[in-house]
Design a protein around this motif. Sequence first.
Motif, mmCIF file in Angstrom:
data_model
loop_
_atom_site.group_PDB
_atom_site.id
_atom_site.type_symbol
_atom_site.label_atom_id
_atom_site.label_comp_id
_atom_site.label_asym_id
_atom_site.label_seq_id
_atom_site.Cartn_x
_atom_site.Cartn_y
_atom_site.Cartn_z
ATOM 1 N N VAL A 279 59.091 62.322 15.040
ATOM 2 C CA VAL A 279 59.794 62.103 16.289
ATOM 3 C C VAL A 279 61.140 61.471 15.986
ATOM 4 N N ILE B 133 48.494 60.058 10.511
ATOM 5 C CA ILE B 133 49.404 61.158 10.814
ATOM 6 C C ILE B 133 50.686 60.556 11.369
ATOM 7 N N PRO C 68 52.154 53.892 7.941
ATOM 8 C CA PRO C 68 53.017 53.848 9.119
ATOM 9 C C PRO C 68 54.473 53.499 8.825
ATOM 10 N N ASP C 69 54.766 52.938 7.663
ATOM 11 C CA ASP C 69 56.163 52.589 7.386
ATOM 12 C C ASP C 69 56.928 53.699 6.689
ATOM 13 N N ILE D 142 58.697 57.336 6.978
ATOM 14 C CA ILE D 142 59.258 58.244 7.985
ATOM 15 C C ILE D 142 59.109 59.680 7.521
ATOM 16 N N ILE D 143 58.536 60.507 8.370
ATOM 17 C CA ILE D 143 58.438 61.931 8.036
ATOM 18 C C ILE D 143 59.177 62.740 9.089
ATOM 19 N N ASN D 144 59.934 63.711 8.644
ATOM 20 C CA ASN D 144 60.568 64.643 9.569
ATOM 21 C C ASN D 144 60.150 66.045 9.158
ATOM 22 N N LYS E 117 49.628 62.948 5.906
ATOM 23 C CA LYS E 117 49.104 61.615 6.231
ATOM 24 C C LYS E 117 49.834 60.591 5.375
ATOM 25 N N ILE F 103 60.884 61.202 4.243
ATOM 26 C CA ILE F 103 60.645 62.554 3.730
ATOM 27 C C ILE F 103 61.027 63.595 4.769
ATOM 28 N N LEU G 102 50.659 68.780 8.439
ATOM 29 C CA LEU G 102 50.880 67.415 8.890
ATOM 30 C C LEU G 102 50.448 66.475 7.785
ATOM 31 N N LYS H 64 53.905 61.501 13.353
ATOM 32 C CA LYS H 64 54.607 62.531 14.101
ATOM 33 C C LYS H 64 56.080 62.500 13.727
#
Lengths: 227, 227
Positions: free
Chosen positions: B8, B4, B186-187, B189-191, B183, B174, B181, B6
């Motif tokens: 941030v 997941i 880790p590399d 970026i989600i907003n 998945k 993205i 949410l 976040k």
Amino acid sequence: MKQITKSVIKNSLKRIFLYRACIVRLKLMGVEKVFSYTLANETGVTSDQVRKDFSEFSIKGNKRGGYDINDLLEKMEKLFHRNKDNNIVLIGMGNMGLALSKYSKFVQRHMNIVATFDIDPFKQKMRSGIPVYSMSRLKEIIERFKVKVAILAVPEISAQEVVDELIRHGITGIVNFAPVLLKVPPDVIINNVNLCDELESVIYYVHKQMKVNGLKNLELLYRDMKY
Amino acid sequence: MKQITKSVIKNSLKRIFLYRACIVRLKLMGVEKVFSYTLANETGVTSDQVRKDFSEFSIKGNKRGGYDINDLLEKMEKLFHRNKDNNIVLIGMGNMGLALSKYSKFVQRHMNIVATFDIDPFKQKMRSGIPVYSMSRLKEIIERFKVKVAILAVPEISAQEVVDELIRHGITGIVNFAPVLLKVPPDVIINNVNLCDELESVIYYVHKQMKVNGLKNLELLYRDMKY
DNA sequence: GAAATGATGTGAAACAAATCACAAAAAGCG
DNA sequence: CGCTTTTTGTGATTTGTTTCACATCATTTC
């Protein structure tokens, strides 16, 4: 006194929304109780955080038994006043306004756009199921439906003017899609949604990460070189 | 490893966007230099904060002379990679997707939606100036335009599936409008932009304030009573 | 050209948020 | 029933952010 109102929605509240989305999904799957670490795993936070957040909003669970899902949802509904319907007005029926007026999720969550407004009420009259009124009827509608919250999707040039009018007629909460900082009295809540900024911040991080990865690769390269 | 992510976006970065919007406006008004407290007044933060934020992004001013507006904008453009164009793809041409595809502010800020996609590419073919492709051409277009960032406006049910595909084809950032949410590795970026949550949090604060004001009024009442 | 003024830039202090650590309670089990 | 396990709830600690305070420098003034 009018002042710039920063759109600050507390982090803990944002997380509560996350938890709830998750809880709703679990309920649909037939789950009846949930532990803090389950919610934590699903939402990407720590289980301590989940419990701290719940405790902030006075949501209690059962020692060892976790949280009862139905109880949890009920408490959250109360917290967010979702037992009663909320009447909303939407100002500005441009592209964004039109899309928002058709967004079915609002209704599902008891947030009803009772009317939309535009300086040219004929423009989009046919396109949405919700009536489009001219701005002159703002006062009448807001009072009739006891509306407290407005969505603002007007061009930035007219945003401040419209906000002033909304506040005069009793609106105290606004979700603002116009990319301007609105000046409002301190008792009016503003939540700014700036689409360009959202996109641009992603671009910023993507570029930044590319730079970092670039460096990492260089480092590897360097390490592999047999000097 | 998928996890997941976040959404941030650092507060200091968000404020930098505020400052920039303000600076752009000032430039249009013909202003050539600006002081930290001017930006502070316009954006509702303190002047210390403005300077700290600038310092975080290594933006320097002139002792006593404030900040040169052109210099400031140049540095920010560099920071946000706005000197070069950014190619974006938009997935999902429902109501929201359509509105986003027509949002002119993106282009003004050098963010170009080069193509849109939908499982039914004929649905909205005529409505936007941008071509609508079927999902099968995703890989081809992403590679041809070297796209790194996507806007996701698909139904929540298909969001994860689409994201997986986007990432397979090289997307690393993205903006997600689906209320789920996602998945991602880790590399990536989600907003997340969750329209319901934005509206609902305003409603929460409005109700809360009404309660507080209610109490205040009672208190006044009590004080006025001559017992 | 020295003194006064008005701005930046930043270490220190105060405040806020997240994490840790553990007591307390409930459930299961021998 | 008492011992063990599991999970909540929260004070204590750490980490992060904002505000404060002031040294520093550039400009103006006399």
